[in-house]
Design an enzyme around this catalytic site. Structure first.
Site, PDB file in Angstrom:
ATOM      1  N   ASP A  54       0.846  -1.205   0.000  1.00 20.22           N
ATOM      2  CA  ASP A  54       0.000   0.000   0.000  1.00 20.22           C
ATOM      3  C   ASP A  54       0.883   1.259   0.000  1.00 20.22           C
ATOM      4  OD1 ASP A  54       0.890  -0.069   2.614  1.00 20.22           O
ATOM      5  OD2 ASP A  54      -1.089   0.261   3.511  1.00 20.22           O
ATOM      6  N   SER A  55       2.214   1.049   0.054  1.00 22.68           N
ATOM      7  CA  SER A  55       3.155   2.159  -0.166  1.00 22.68           C
ATOM      8  C   SER A  55       2.891   2.805  -1.521  1.00 22.68           C
ATOM      9  CB  SER A  55       4.598   1.654  -0.090  1.00 22.68           C
ATOM     10  OG  SER A  55       4.783   0.511  -0.918  1.00 22.68           O
ATOM     11  N   ASP A  93      -1.095  -6.260  -0.340  1.00 23.13           N
ATOM     12  CA  ASP A  93      -1.153  -5.581   0.959  1.00 23.13           C
ATOM     13  C   ASP A  93      -2.590  -5.134   1.245  1.00 23.13           C
ATOM     14  OD1 ASP A  93       0.175  -4.730   3.184  1.00 23.13           O
ATOM     15  OD2 ASP A  93       1.172  -3.019   2.218  1.00 23.13           O
ATOM     16  N   LYS A 123      -0.942  -9.463   2.954  1.00 24.25           N
ATOM     17  CA  LYS A 123      -0.184  -8.972   4.119  1.00 24.25           C
ATOM     18  C   LYS A 123      -1.082  -8.010   4.877  1.00 24.25           C
ATOM     19  CE  LYS A 123       3.188  -5.718   3.918  1.00 24.25           C
ATOM     20  NZ  LYS A 123       2.596  -4.705   4.813  1.00 24.25           N
ATOM     21  N   GLU A 125      -1.152  -5.443   8.676  1.00 21.63           N
ATOM     22  CA  GLU A 125      -0.340  -4.869   9.750  1.00 21.63           C
ATOM     23  C   GLU A 125      -0.956  -5.144  11.125  1.00 21.63           C
ATOM     24  OE1 GLU A 125       0.248  -0.683   8.978  1.00 21.63           O
ATOM     25  OE2 GLU A 125       1.023  -1.045   6.966  1.00 21.63           O
ATOM     26  N   GLU A 192       9.484  -4.068  10.324  1.00 20.16           N
ATOM     27  CA  GLU A 192       9.872  -2.776   9.743  1.00 20.16           C
ATOM     28  C   GLU A 192      10.463  -1.854  10.812  1.00 20.16           C
ATOM     29  OE1 GLU A 192       7.000  -0.934   7.138  1.00 20.16           O
ATOM     30  OE2 GLU A 192       8.145   0.947   7.069  1.00 20.16           O
TER      31      GLU A 192
HETATM   32  O1  KIV Z   1       3.560  -1.137   1.667  1.00 16.54           O
HETATM   33  C1  KIV Z   1       4.730  -1.545   1.651  1.00 16.54           C
HETATM   34  O2  KIV Z   1       5.487  -1.354   0.695  1.00 16.54           O
HETATM   35  C2  KIV Z   1       5.197  -2.272   2.823  1.00 16.54           C
HETATM   36  C3  KIV Z   1       6.668  -2.524   2.929  1.00 16.54           C
HETATM   37  C4  KIV Z   1       7.304  -1.308   3.477  1.00 16.54           C
HETATM   38  C5  KIV Z   1       6.959  -3.716   3.732  1.00 16.54           C
HETATM   39  O3  KIV Z   1       4.431  -2.605   3.656  1.00 16.54           O
END
Ligand code: KIV
Length: 289
Positions: A54-55, A93, A123, A125, A192
Site C-alpha cells: 500500500d506504499s 497488501d 499482508k 499490519e 519494519e
Molecule cells: O507497503 C509496503 O510497501 C510495505 C513494505 C514497506 C513492507 O508494507
C-alpha cells in the site's frame, strides 16, 4: 552473482519455498511492484517475491501517507502485477480499514486479493489485535504475511514514522506479538524499522521466516520499496534504503532533452517518420485537385 536460472528450470515461488529457504538458511528476497513493467523486471531478476504494497499510495499516487489507499486501488495494481510476474510469490497488501472492522470483512477482502487480483497471499499490519482476523483468513485457505514494528497504517497512533521496539518493554511486546502471529497461522512476518539485534533474536526463535525492512541483516529475508531502491521517489529516502539507481533524475534529464529536441526541431527526424510510395502520394495530390 547467482542467476535466476533458465525459464524451464525456474519454479513458481510458494509459501512452501519460503519455509524451505528458512530451513536451509537461504536468504529470501522481496521487492515491491505496482505495475506490469516493474513486475516483469523484478521477476526477471529472480527476486523470490513481490509485495504490491500500500506504499503505492505514497510512491505512485502521491498521497501523504498510506491511509487513503482503497481496496479498489489495490486490486487494480495487483492485477497489473499478476499479469507481469510468472515466478515470484505475489503478496497483496490489505489497505487501511479493509481488515480492522470485523473478521467477516477481513476474510472477504482478503479473498478478493486471490480471487480477483491474482495474488498468492495477503499482508496485513498489526500484532495481537489482529489474531482473530488472521486466524479466520488463514482458515479460509489464504496465506497471511504479518507486519510488525513500524506499521505505517498506524502512523498517527505511533506519532510519526519512528523506529519501534527500542525499549525492553517494547521489545518484549513485539516478541510476544511475533509469536502470536506465528501461532495464528502467518506464513511469514515483515519487521519494519526495529533494532537489528531484536529482529535477529526473534527471527532465530520463530519457525516462520521474517522479512526485514530497516531491521538489519539478521532477518530471514529482505524487502525494499522499489521506488526507493531506484531513486524514483522524490520526497524522501529512509535511512535504511540502499539506492541502486537515480531514476528520478534520469527521468527529468530524458524529459528535458525530449522537450528541447521537439522545440528545436531535432525530433522527429526521417528515421522516426512513416513514408508512402511516391505514386500513391502523387495520386492523392491529383485527387485533391
Ligand atoms: O507497503 C509496503 O510497501 C510495505 C513494505 C514497506 C513492507 O508494507
Amino acid at each position: 552473482m547467482s542467476s535466476p536460472g533458465s525459464e524451464d528450470q525456474r519454479k513458481k515461488v510458494t509459501t512452501y519455498t519460503y519455509r524451505s529457504k528458512k530451513k536451509r538458511g537461504e536468504i529470501i528476497t522481496m521487492l515491491t511492484a505496482y505495475d506490469y513493467p516493474t513486475a516483469v523486471a523484478v521477476d526477471l531478476a529472480g527476486i523470490d517475491s513481490i509485495l504490491v504494497g500500500d506504499s503505492l499510495g505514497m510512491v505512485v499516487l502521491g498521497y501523504e501517507n498510506t491511509l487513503p489507499v482503497t481496496m479498489e486501488d489495490m486490486i487494480h495494481h495487483c492485477k497489473a502485477v499478476a499479469r507481469g510476474a510468472k515466478y515470484a510469490l505475489l503478496v497483496g497488501d490489505m489497505p487501511f480499514m479493509s481488515y480492522q472492522t470485523t473478521v467477516d470483512v477481513a476474510v472477504r477482502n482478503a479473498g478478493r486479493f486471490l480471487q480477483e487480483a491474482g495474488m498468492d497471499a495477503v499482508k496485513l499490519e498489526g500484532g495481537r489485535e489482529r489474531k482473530n482476523a488472521i486466524e479466520a483468513i488463514v482458515g479460509a485457505g489464504i496465506p497471511v504475511m504479518g507486519h510488525l514494528g513500524l506499521t505505517p497504517q498506524s502512523v498517527h497512533q505511533l506519532g510519526g514514522y519512528r523506529a519501534q521496539g527500542k525499549s525492553a518493554l517494547a521489545a518484549q511486546h513485539l516478541y510476544e506479538d511475533a509469536v502470536i502471529l506465528q501461532e495464528a497461522g502467518c506464513f511469514s512476518i515483515v519487521f519494519e524499522t526495529i533494532p537489528a539485534r531484536l529482529a535477529k533474536f526473534i527471527s532465530e526463535k520463530l519457525e516462520i521466516p521474517t522479512i526485514g525492512i530497516g531491521a538489519g541483516a539478521g532477518c530471514d529475508g529482505q524487502v525494499l520499496v522499489t521506488h526507493d531502491l531506484l531513486g524514483l521517489f522524490d520526497r524522501f529516502t529512509p535511512r535504511f534504503v540502499k539506492k541502486y539507481a537515480e531514476l528520478h533524475k534520469e527521468m527529468a534529464r530524458a524529459f528535458t532533452e525530449y522537450r528541447k529536441d521537439v522545440e528545436e526541431g531535432r525530433f522527429p527526424t526521417q528515421d522516426h517518420s512513416i513514408e508512402m510510395p511516391d505514386e500513391d502520394w502523387d495520386a492523392f495530390l491529383e485527387s485533391c485537385k
